[in-house]
Write a protein that holds these residues in place. Structure first.
Motif, short mmCIF file in Angstrom:
data_model
loop_
_atom_site.label_atom_id
_atom_site.label_comp_id
_atom_site.label_asym_id
_atom_site.label_seq_id
_atom_site.Cartn_x
_atom_site.Cartn_y
_atom_site.Cartn_z
N THR A 70 -0.87 10.13 -10.86
CA THR A 70 -2.10 9.28 -11.07
C THR A 70 -1.70 8.00 -10.76
OG1 THR A 70 -2.53 10.93 -12.90
CG2 THR A 70 -3.68 8.87 -13.25
N THR A 71 -0.65 7.74 -10.92
CA THR A 71 -0.39 6.10 -10.72
C THR A 71 -0.42 5.93 -9.17
OG1 THR A 71 1.42 6.07 -12.38
CG2 THR A 71 1.49 4.30 -10.67
N ARG A 72 -0.05 6.67 -8.37
CA ARG A 72 -0.38 6.58 -6.96
C ARG A 72 -1.73 6.60 -6.46
NH1 ARG A 72 4.07 10.52 -6.53
NH2 ARG A 72 2.53 12.05 -6.36
N GLU A 73 -2.58 7.36 -7.17
CA GLU A 73 -3.97 7.27 -6.90
C GLU A 73 -4.66 6.26 -7.44
OE1 GLU A 73 -6.00 10.76 -8.59
OE2 GLU A 73 -5.76 11.99 -6.78
N PHE A 74 -4.15 5.74 -8.61
CA PHE A 74 -4.61 4.39 -9.13
C PHE A 74 -4.35 3.18 -8.48
CE2 PHE A 74 -4.08 0.71 -11.97
CZ PHE A 74 -5.29 0.39 -12.56
N VAL A 75 -3.22 3.05 -7.83
CA VAL A 75 -2.88 1.98 -6.78
C VAL A 75 -3.70 2.10 -5.50
CG1 VAL A 75 -0.88 0.79 -5.87
CG2 VAL A 75 -0.56 1.76 -7.88
N GLY A 76 -3.71 3.29 -5.19
CA GLY A 76 -4.65 3.61 -3.98
C GLY A 76 -6.01 2.98 -4.13
N LEU A 77 -6.57 3.17 -5.26
CA LEU A 77 -7.80 2.75 -5.67
C LEU A 77 -8.08 1.34 -5.58
CD1 LEU A 77 -9.18 5.18 -8.25
CD2 LEU A 77 -9.90 5.18 -5.92
N LEU A 78 -6.61 0.61 -6.02
CA LEU A 78 -6.86 -0.88 -6.02
C LEU A 78 -6.86 -1.48 -4.49
CD1 LEU A 78 -4.20 -1.56 -8.86
CD2 LEU A 78 -6.74 -2.06 -8.79
N PHE A 79 -6.29 -0.82 -3.66
CA PHE A 79 -6.43 -0.99 -2.27
C PHE A 79 -7.86 -0.77 -1.49
CE2 PHE A 79 -1.58 -1.46 -2.63
CZ PHE A 79 -1.50 -2.62 -2.05
N SER A 80 -8.67 -0.10 -2.15
CA SER A 80 -9.93 0.12 -1.57
C SER A 80 -10.81 -1.00 -1.94
CB SER A 80 -10.37 1.55 -2.05
OG SER A 80 -11.77 1.86 -1.75
N ALA A 81 -11.31 -1.47 -1.14
CA ALA A 81 -12.31 -2.58 -1.19
C ALA A 81 -13.73 -2.16 -1.77
CB ALA A 81 -12.56 -3.33 0.26
N LYS A 82 -14.01 -0.76 -1.50
CA LYS A 82 -15.10 -0.15 -2.13
C LYS A 82 -15.27 0.05 -3.61
CE LYS A 82 -16.15 2.15 2.28
NZ LYS A 82 -16.51 3.51 2.94
N VAL A 83 -14.16 0.07 -4.20
CA VAL A 83 -13.85 0.16 -5.74
C VAL A 83 -13.77 -0.91 -6.33
CG1 VAL A 83 -12.62 1.60 -7.50
CG2 VAL A 83 -12.85 2.47 -5.08
N LYS A 84 -14.60 -1.39 -7.43
CA LYS A 84 -14.60 -2.55 -8.10
C LYS A 84 -13.28 -2.39 -8.98
CE LYS A 84 -18.44 -4.26 -6.55
NZ LYS A 84 -18.37 -5.27 -5.68
N GLU A 85 -12.81 -3.54 -9.34
CA GLU A 85 -11.53 -3.52 -9.91
C GLU A 85 -11.75 -3.46 -11.44
OE1 GLU A 85 -7.54 -6.46 -10.61
OE2 GLU A 85 -9.18 -7.13 -9.25
N GLU B 63 0.70 -1.17 -0.09
CA GLU B 63 -0.05 0.02 0.02
C GLU B 63 0.97 1.37 -0.12
OE1 GLU B 63 -3.92 1.76 2.34
OE2 GLU B 63 -2.54 0.08 3.23
N ASP B 64 2.00 1.18 0.44
CA ASP B 64 2.96 2.15 0.36
C ASP B 64 3.82 2.45 -0.77
OD1 ASP B 64 2.14 3.26 3.01
OD2 ASP B 64 3.74 1.79 4.00
N LEU B 65 3.49 1.60 -1.78
CA LEU B 65 4.27 1.56 -3.02
C LEU B 65 5.49 1.36 -3.08
CD1 LEU B 65 2.83 4.90 -4.61
CD2 LEU B 65 1.70 2.77 -4.73
N VAL B 66 5.87 0.24 -2.06
CA VAL B 66 7.19 -0.33 -1.94
C VAL B 66 7.27 -1.63 -2.67
CG1 VAL B 66 9.01 -1.34 -0.24
CG2 VAL B 66 7.42 0.78 0.36
N GLY C 169 12.71 -3.82 -2.69
CA GLY C 169 12.62 -2.87 -1.50
C GLY C 169 12.49 -1.52 -1.96
N ARG C 170 12.53 -1.08 -3.37
CA ARG C 170 12.47 0.34 -3.61
C ARG C 170 11.15 0.98 -3.72
NH1 ARG C 170 17.39 2.91 -4.36
NH2 ARG C 170 19.34 1.48 -4.56
N SER C 171 10.99 2.11 -3.66
CA SER C 171 9.66 2.60 -3.73
C SER C 171 9.21 2.48 -5.56
CB SER C 171 9.56 3.78 -3.29
OG SER C 171 8.36 4.59 -3.88
N LEU C 172 8.27 2.52 -5.82
CA LEU C 172 7.72 2.70 -7.22
C LEU C 172 8.00 3.90 -7.80
CD1 LEU C 172 6.49 1.22 -9.51
CD2 LEU C 172 4.06 1.82 -8.87
#
Length: 707
Positions: free
Chosen positions: A287-302, A246-249, A269-272
């Motif tokens: 945008t990439t950070r937001e997109f990956v964050g949405l993937l970690f949200s169970a409320k958003v359909k993949e 979730e921390d983009l690591v 071990g490096r950050s994305l």
């Protein structure tokens, strides 16, 4: 929630059930036989009294004969004879038929009828002698008012007593001996039952331990097998594969193809963000950070956000050794990975699509920015990789030390024996307290909870007046739980790749974000508002030894500042302070290569009256000595093992271990500690650690000064 595999643990459950059954059975038999022995003791006591009563009746008859001319004295002897007769007769009937009889004291006791043949034979023999004896005594009692009849009746009773006194005494003696024999047999049987029960319980306990060890070994074998298989797969696939938390690591394991695509081997071990930096625009990175964050949200359909992937096709320019650049087109695909119905991490697949893009002869239109709201899943592990690795290494080192302490042979009871046992408790306490603090800082709440329970058991042992080696056995259960939890964390790290390999002895600069998390969690538990300001920690390159000590000292000092120093918001308002308390942590390199760590809070400062009061309650000093001590001398008491001014034990304070641990850590590096405090304003600790070269030469007790 993890479902317990009862089949897997069937053997252990059965062993524990058997252990409880054995304990319950032995305890039940103990109670039953103990009650029987208690009844037998009463019977033996009354049988012994029967012997005494037979002699008292004879004495009373003889006294009546001798004192016949003295009316008052003779009457006293006759009254005693009547009392003795009734007591002997009622007790003999109680032995034979069961019933109540006067006990050794003033109360009544209930005797069951004698069923043993030998004892019954003695009672019957006594009754054959007693019935005529009682008839003579009854006749004597009836003739008390008539001297003409009294004298012959007295002489008849005396003659019978002289003839049968020894016979009656012998029968009562036989009864007493038989009852004692029966009671002894029951006691022997009780000891045999206890011995068998304890032996079976110990054997069962050994079986449980061996079963645990076998399971641990099997788990290690499976982990190693899984690691080898994973490595073989990752070295074989023709795609770049890695896990993202979730921390983009980026995870600690990735396919070999990923290194080929990006032309570098230091990806794990490096950050994305770091991997894509200078390869994509800032807008695409956001945008990439937001997109990956949405993937970690169970409320958003993949499926709904799949088309929003900002890295579906990416042009990158990779530098070559000759100074030129190679242009590649790569594609990132993201897929959720679930663990127990929760989103654990994201699987990223990277493909080199340069050939496909060139064949298509056109690039895909620019991608629009995703406007979806970002939601962060807060229950996934998000710790600094280097700090987490340091915690795991320290945990294993602590387990080895604790195991070594538990395995230390104990000397026989004697002078200093209790001191040795208490020292074992203190050494284990220090390691567990350190681990609990580090786990709290990394938000490993389950680990911290188990360590807190471990501390509670250690506190009970510390306060116990007489320790024995067996008191340490329950600690192995808590230690096994901590070790199992650490293994679970390592397994999770192997999956989500939260660590980078850090060679031992080399420097590392963690992010120190865990100190901010620790401050927030401690403040929340204490019902306070606290803000941490840290400087210098991430700017200095430290050896692993110094990094570990500074990390542990910072953790303990922050916990102390929140628990003891910073006031609650209402109290701060009353003192004309901002509700938000502040803790400053600063690390700087000073002259001679020494390090200076300063921890300061704007709380209430030291309460010297409370220190005096608690020291006196704990028996550390006498009231006279405490009144003569100045503030600096009083401050030295906070480093005493077991000393704490907290009235209640909590997750962050109250055990009296923290400052003792801090002092030992500073001592190990030959450091100095100075303390400054102003009532109602602040409290400050300044720790100075000598240069690297001087560590071994300067190791000793930390110098304490107070302002």
């Amino acid at each position: 929630m993890t479902r317990l595999d009862y089949g897997k643990y069937r053997g252990i459950i059965a062993s524990i059930a058997l252990f409880l059954l054995l304990d319950a059975s032995v305890l039940t038999l103990n109670f039953y036989i103990s009650y029987e022995i208690a009844d037998d003791a009463i019977a033996v006591n009354l049988a012994g009294r029967q012997r005494m009563l037979s002699q008292r009746m004879t004495k009373s008859l003889l006294d009546g004969d001798y004192l016949l001319g003295k009316e008052h004295s003779a009457e006293s002897a006759i009254v005693e004879l009547e009392t003795t007769r009734d007591l002997f007769d009622s007790t003999l009937n109680a032995f034979k038929f069961g019933g109540t009889a006067k006990g050794a004291g003033v109360g009544q006791v209930t005797l069951p009828p004698v069923v043993d043949e030998t004892a019954m034979a003695a009672i019957n023999a006594a009754e054959r002698v007693w019935q005529p004896y009682r008839g003579h005594i009854d006749a004597l009692m009836a003739a008390r008012g008539d001297p003409m009849q009294f004298l012959p009746a007295l002489q008849t009773a005396i003659d019978y007593a002289r003839e049968h006194n020894l016979t009656l005494l012998k029968t009562m003696n036989d009864l007493t001996v038989r009852l004692e024999t029966l009671a002894t047999a029951k006691a022997t049987r009780l000891r045999l039952i206890q011995t068998i029960g304890i032996t079976l319980a110990v054997c069962n306990f050994i079986f449980i331990i061996l079963h645990f060890i076998a399971q641990l070994r099997e788990g290690d074998r499976r982990i190693e097998l899984a690691r080898r298989e994973t490595t073989e797969i990752l070295d074989t696939v023709n795609e770049g594969l890695f896990l993202l938390d979730e921390d983009l690591v980026i995870g600690g394991q990735h396919s070999q193809k990923l290194s080929d695509i990006f032309g570098r081997n230091d990806i794990a071990g490096r950050s994305l963000n770091e991997l894509l930096n200078r390869l994509v625009t800032e807008k695409d990175l956001h945008t990439t950070r937001e997109f990956v964050g949405l993937l970690f949200s169970a409320k958003v359909k993949e499926k709904l956000i799949r088309d929003l992937n900002p890295l579906d096709r990416l042009q990158i320019n990779l530098p070559q050794k000759d100074g030129s650049y190679t242009t590649k087109y790569i594609s990132f695909q993201f897929a959720r990975v679930y663990e127990q119905n929760k989103i654990a991490h994201v699987l990223v697949t990277v493909n080199d699509i340069t050939e496909q893009v060139n064949l298509a002869q056109e690039l895909e239109a620019s991608r629009g920015e995703s406007e979806q709201q970002l939601e962060i899943l807060t229950n996934i592990l998000h710790a600094d990789p280097k700090v987490l690795q340091m915690f795991i290494d320290n945990a294993h080192a602590s387990y080895n030390r604790i195991n070594a302490v538990l395995r230390e042979p104990l000397r026989q009871q004697g002078p200093g024996h209790q001191h040795v046992l208490q020292n074992k408790v203190r050494r284990i306490f220090n390691d567990i307290h350190n681990l609990k603090g580090e786990a709290s800082a990394l938000t490993l709440e389950n680990f911290a909870l188990i360590a807190h329970q471990f501390e509670a058991e250690l506190a009970q042992l510390r306060d116990k007046p007489n320790l024995s080696g067996n008191d340490f056995l329950p600690l192995t259960v808590k230690l096994n739980r901590l070790m199992a939890y650490t293994e679970s964390v390592q397994k999770l790290i192997a999956r989500i790749g939260g660590l980078a390999d850090i060679p031992q002895g080399q420097s590392a600069v963690p992010s120190w974000a865990h100190l901010y998390d620790l401050t927030s969690s401690c403040a929340e538990r204490a019902g306070k508002k606290v803000h941490l300001v840290a400087s210098g920690l991430a700017e200095l390159s430290l050896s692993s030894e110094r990094l570990e000590v500074i990390n542990q000292v910072c953790i303990q000092m922050i916990r102390n500042a929140v628990a003891h120093g910073i006031e609650k918001p209402a109290d701060r308002r009353d003192a004309n302070k901002a509700e938000l308390g502040r803790i400053d942590v600063r690390l700087a390199e000073v002259a001679g290569g020494s390090l200076e760590l300063t921890v300061r809070d704007d709380g209430a400062g030291f309460d010297y009256k409370a220190i005096r009061r608690r020291a006196m309650e704990a028996g550390l000093r006498t009231e006279t000595d405490l009144e003569c001590m100045d503030n600096k001398q009083l401050l030295s008491l906070i480093f005493e093992p077991g000393f704490s001014t907290c009235r209640e034990v909590g997750a962050d304070a109250g055990r009296g271990v923290g400052m003792d641990v801090v002092r030992s850590k500073i001592n190990a590096l030959g450091g100095r500690l100075s303390i400054g405090s102003s009532p109602g304003r602040y409290c400050q600790f300044v720790i100075t650690l000598p240069g690297e070269v001087s560590d071994s030469a300067l190791a000793g007790d930390a110098v304490l000064s107070a302002a």
